[in-house]
Design an enzyme around this catalytic site. Structure first.
Site, PDB file in Angstrom:
ATOM      1  N   TRP A  88      10.317 -19.705 -69.010  1.00  0.00           N
ATOM      2  CA  TRP A  88      10.541 -18.709 -70.056  1.00  0.00           C
ATOM      3  C   TRP A  88      10.967 -17.395 -69.456  1.00  0.00           C
ATOM      4  O   TRP A  88      10.748 -17.094 -68.294  1.00  0.00           O
ATOM      5  CB  TRP A  88       9.301 -18.561 -70.947  1.00  0.00           C
ATOM      6  CG  TRP A  88       9.045 -19.819 -71.694  1.00  0.00           C
ATOM      7  CD1 TRP A  88       7.982 -20.651 -71.536  1.00  0.00           C
ATOM      8  CD2 TRP A  88       9.895 -20.424 -72.673  1.00  0.00           C
ATOM      9  NE1 TRP A  88       8.112 -21.742 -72.369  1.00  0.00           N
ATOM     10  CE2 TRP A  88       9.266 -21.629 -73.079  1.00  0.00           C
ATOM     11  CE3 TRP A  88      11.106 -20.080 -73.255  1.00  0.00           C
ATOM     12  CZ2 TRP A  88       9.814 -22.480 -74.030  1.00  0.00           C
ATOM     13  CZ3 TRP A  88      11.662 -20.929 -74.202  1.00  0.00           C
ATOM     14  CH2 TRP A  88      11.011 -22.114 -74.579  1.00  0.00           C
ATOM     15  N   GLN A 123      10.194 -31.871 -75.251  1.00  0.00           N
ATOM     16  CA  GLN A 123      10.452 -30.875 -76.293  1.00  0.00           C
ATOM     17  C   GLN A 123      11.960 -30.797 -76.483  1.00  0.00           C
ATOM     18  O   GLN A 123      12.707 -30.608 -75.518  1.00  0.00           O
ATOM     19  CB  GLN A 123       9.903 -29.508 -75.857  1.00  0.00           C
ATOM     20  CG  GLN A 123       8.392 -29.432 -75.860  1.00  0.00           C
ATOM     21  CD  GLN A 123       7.836 -29.326 -77.266  1.00  0.00           C
ATOM     22  OE1 GLN A 123       7.797 -28.258 -77.842  1.00  0.00           O
ATOM     23  NE2 GLN A 123       7.388 -30.441 -77.830  1.00  0.00           N
ATOM     24  N   ASP A 155       9.746 -28.582 -72.251  1.00  0.00           N
ATOM     25  CA  ASP A 155       8.691 -29.314 -71.511  1.00  0.00           C
ATOM     26  C   ASP A 155       8.773 -30.839 -71.573  1.00  0.00           C
ATOM     27  O   ASP A 155       9.036 -31.402 -72.644  1.00  0.00           O
ATOM     28  CB  ASP A 155       7.309 -28.990 -72.096  1.00  0.00           C
ATOM     29  CG  ASP A 155       7.086 -27.528 -72.359  1.00  0.00           C
ATOM     30  OD1 ASP A 155       7.895 -26.715 -71.934  1.00  0.00           O
ATOM     31  OD2 ASP A 155       6.073 -27.216 -73.012  1.00  0.00           O
TER      32      ASP A 155
HETATM   33  C1  FRU Z   1       5.760 -24.319 -72.778  1.00  0.00           C
HETATM   34  C2  FRU Z   1       5.681 -24.180 -74.272  1.00  0.00           C
HETATM   35  C3  FRU Z   1       4.420 -24.809 -74.812  1.00  0.00           C
HETATM   36  C4  FRU Z   1       4.783 -25.173 -76.218  1.00  0.00           C
HETATM   37  C5  FRU Z   1       6.241 -25.547 -76.082  1.00  0.00           C
HETATM   38  C6  FRU Z   1       7.087 -25.191 -77.265  1.00  0.00           C
HETATM   39  O1  FRU Z   1       7.047 -24.238 -72.277  1.00  0.00           O
HETATM   40  O2  FRU Z   1       5.774 -22.821 -74.644  1.00  0.00           O
HETATM   41  O3  FRU Z   1       3.277 -23.993 -74.712  1.00  0.00           O
HETATM   42  O4  FRU Z   1       4.028 -26.223 -76.716  1.00  0.00           O
HETATM   43  O5  FRU Z   1       6.726 -24.886 -74.930  1.00  0.00           O
HETATM   44  O6  FRU Z   1       8.371 -25.691 -77.142  1.00  0.00           O
END
Ligand code: FRU
Length: 502
Positions: A302, A66, A50
């Site tokens: 996902w 992320q 993200d």
């Molecule tokens: C969304 C997510 C979020 C979480 C992050 C973890 O893609 O699952 O909910 O904070 O990625 O990497």
């Protein structure tokens, strides 16, 4: 794969340094992969998901993300960081956050998604610390601040929200913060009894938070957990955007409605999809210096189909994941949303091809071969009033020998636009579809961005966007426009080869 050190053995600074060293060792090799993108944002190497903490701060755009800096797959989350003056050219900055504290150090957790705000010049990040205790998930909201926009200190009073209210559950993550009338507000994604929901909090100072209530929740058909909720004013209305788990192909939903801050209630009347593609997830919005509401999303999603298991074939070349092109969000007159690529992308345009008022019939080849490229912008408008064709479309990334090609096809009778990647590369699968609402009454407009391994298609007066990844051979660069079953008049067709922004 290198594992995180045992709890507490490294300070935050040491954990960041170790992560940087890991990336330094591999980035040259990752950078040589021919399927690296040419003008979409990627980490220097390894895993990215993200977008986080998007903010226009002190005259520059900041993008956090992320990041797992030890392998090209998901692992304990860090926040990577980059900045840009124009949303097109990005400069990588040191990794901003690493797992280091009892509330965010965990081999199945880490520093999860969140947002950034400018608190009187202090760049303040709110994120989710994710850990497990005795196998049980614990997600809490945490604060980190920076005076220079580069080096972040975690607040010693963390977590600022230690756990969910009774209306939420252990899935309690992805805080998005904004200010309204001098008060900070935060929306957090959660779920309860199989219903996704967005929870609202407020605070005078980003440190003490009060639970306000449920901002919005699923009626049973809108997903079991709402990840990455984002709430913002747009014109006279408010928009709630989120990525639902459990809605199968629908990956990013928006709701348009009205907000009552006195009651904390958001009442919505319009629902739509932010993007119809396979690979567009967790978009986050921010307001820039020109008053534009801009969104950027992760160019993946996902696992919900077998082919997502590896998130694309680039992992073997030490990188995985990228960000979408930045898009503006606007309100259309009927309350739906429009998403447009930011104008800044036009600086990438080089060789230009233009035709207009040209009748296109089956079996005619129109586009000169020299325009073939894996880095293109295409803008086409077709006059539907006298159209006798049953289908209008583009062949993208064609290998020329019938082995690899990607098809974008509009069916006049059904009004459905489909993106077929089943023959794109021998790896990708599936056909993604969207029913266009405006086309027919209006001309068919297709605005397509092709980058090495991603195709973004904007259509239907920018009310419909479809983003998909494909991984053709670098030599598969053929391009053609076609009709089947009749003719259509091309009002205009513009094709630009694009230069790389890296
Ligand atoms: C969304 C997510 C979020 C979480 C992050 C973890 O893609 O699952 O909910 O904070 O990625 O990497």
């Amino acid at each position: 794969m290198e594992m995180l050190p045992a709890k507490g053995t490294l300070s935050h600074r040491e954990a960041l340094l170790k992560a940087e060293q890991s990336i330094s060792k591999i980035k040259e090799s990752a950078g040589k992969d021919p399927s690296r993108l040419k003008y979409h944002f990627m980490a220097p190497a390894y895993w990215i998901n993200d977008p986080n903490g998007l903010i226009f701060y002190k005259g520059e755009y900041h993008l956090f993300y992320q990041h797992y800096p030890y392998a090209a797959k998901w692992g304990p989350m860090h926040w990577g960081h980059a900045k840009s003056k124009d949303l097109v050219h990005w400069e990588h900055l040191p990794i901003a956050l690493a797992p280091s504290e009892p509330y965010d150090l965990d081999n199945r957790g880490g520093v999860f998604s969140g947002s950034a705000v400018d608190d009187n010049g202090v760049l303040s990040i709110l994120y989710t610390g994710t850990i497990h205790k005795d196998g049980v998930l614990i997600q809490s909201q945490c604060l980190a601040t920076s005076f220079d926009g580069i080096t972040f200190d975690k607040y010693e009073g963390n977590p600022v929200i230690p756990g969910p209210p009774a209306e939420g559950s252990a899935d309690f993550r992805d805080p998005k913060v904004w200010k309204h009338d001098g008060t900070w507000y935060m929306v957090v994604g959660s779920s309860k009894d199989g219903m996704g929901k967005a929870l609202l909090f407020n605070s005078p100072d980003l440190r003490e938070w009060n639970y306000v209530g449920v901002l919005a929740e699923s009626d049973g058909t809108m997903g079991t957990m709402w990840e990455c909720p984002d709430f913002f004013p747009l014109g006279s209305r408010y928009v709630l955007m989120f990525s639902p788990m459990g809605m199968e192909e629908r990956k990013t939903i928006y709701l348009v409605g009205d907000m009552n801050y006195a009651t904390g209630c958001f009442t919505w009347d319009t629902m739509g999809d932010v993007d119809y593609g396979y690979e567009y997830y967790a978009p986050q919005s921010f307001l820039d210096g020109q008053g534009r509401r801009i969104i950027i999303a992760w160019l993946n999603a996902w696992d919900w189909m077998p082919w997502f298991k590896n998130f694309g074939p680039t992992s073997k070349n030490h990188w995985c994941g990228a960000m979408s092109a930045p898009r503006t969000v606007e309100l259309d007159e009927d309350g739906r949303l429009k998403f447009k690529p930011v104008k800044e992308l036009e600086v990438l345009r080089r060789d230009h091809y233009h035709i207009e008022q040209t009748e296109l019939s089956p079996e005619v080849s129109l586009i000169p071969k020299y325009l073939g490229s894996d880095c293109l912008e295409i803008k086409a408008e077709f006059d539907m009033s006298g159209c006798t064709a049953e289908e209008i479309g583009f062949v993208l990334r064609d290998s020329g020998d019938g082995v690899q090609q990607t098809l974008l096809v509009y069916n006049k009778q059904t009004g459905v636009l489909s993106f077929n990647r089943s023959r794109s590369d021998g790896w990708s699968e599936g056909t993604q579809t969207a029913t266009l609402e405006r086309t027919g009454r209006e001309p068919l407009m297709l605005h397509i961005f092709v980058d090495t391994s991603v195709v973004e298609v904007y259509t239907d007066s920018y009310r419909t966007v479809m983003t998909n990844n494909i991984y053709p051979d670098p030599a598969s660069i053929g391009l053609e426009v076609f009709v089947r079953g009749g003719n259509v008049n091309i009002t205009s067709l513009d094709i630009w080869k694009l230069r790389s922004s890296w």
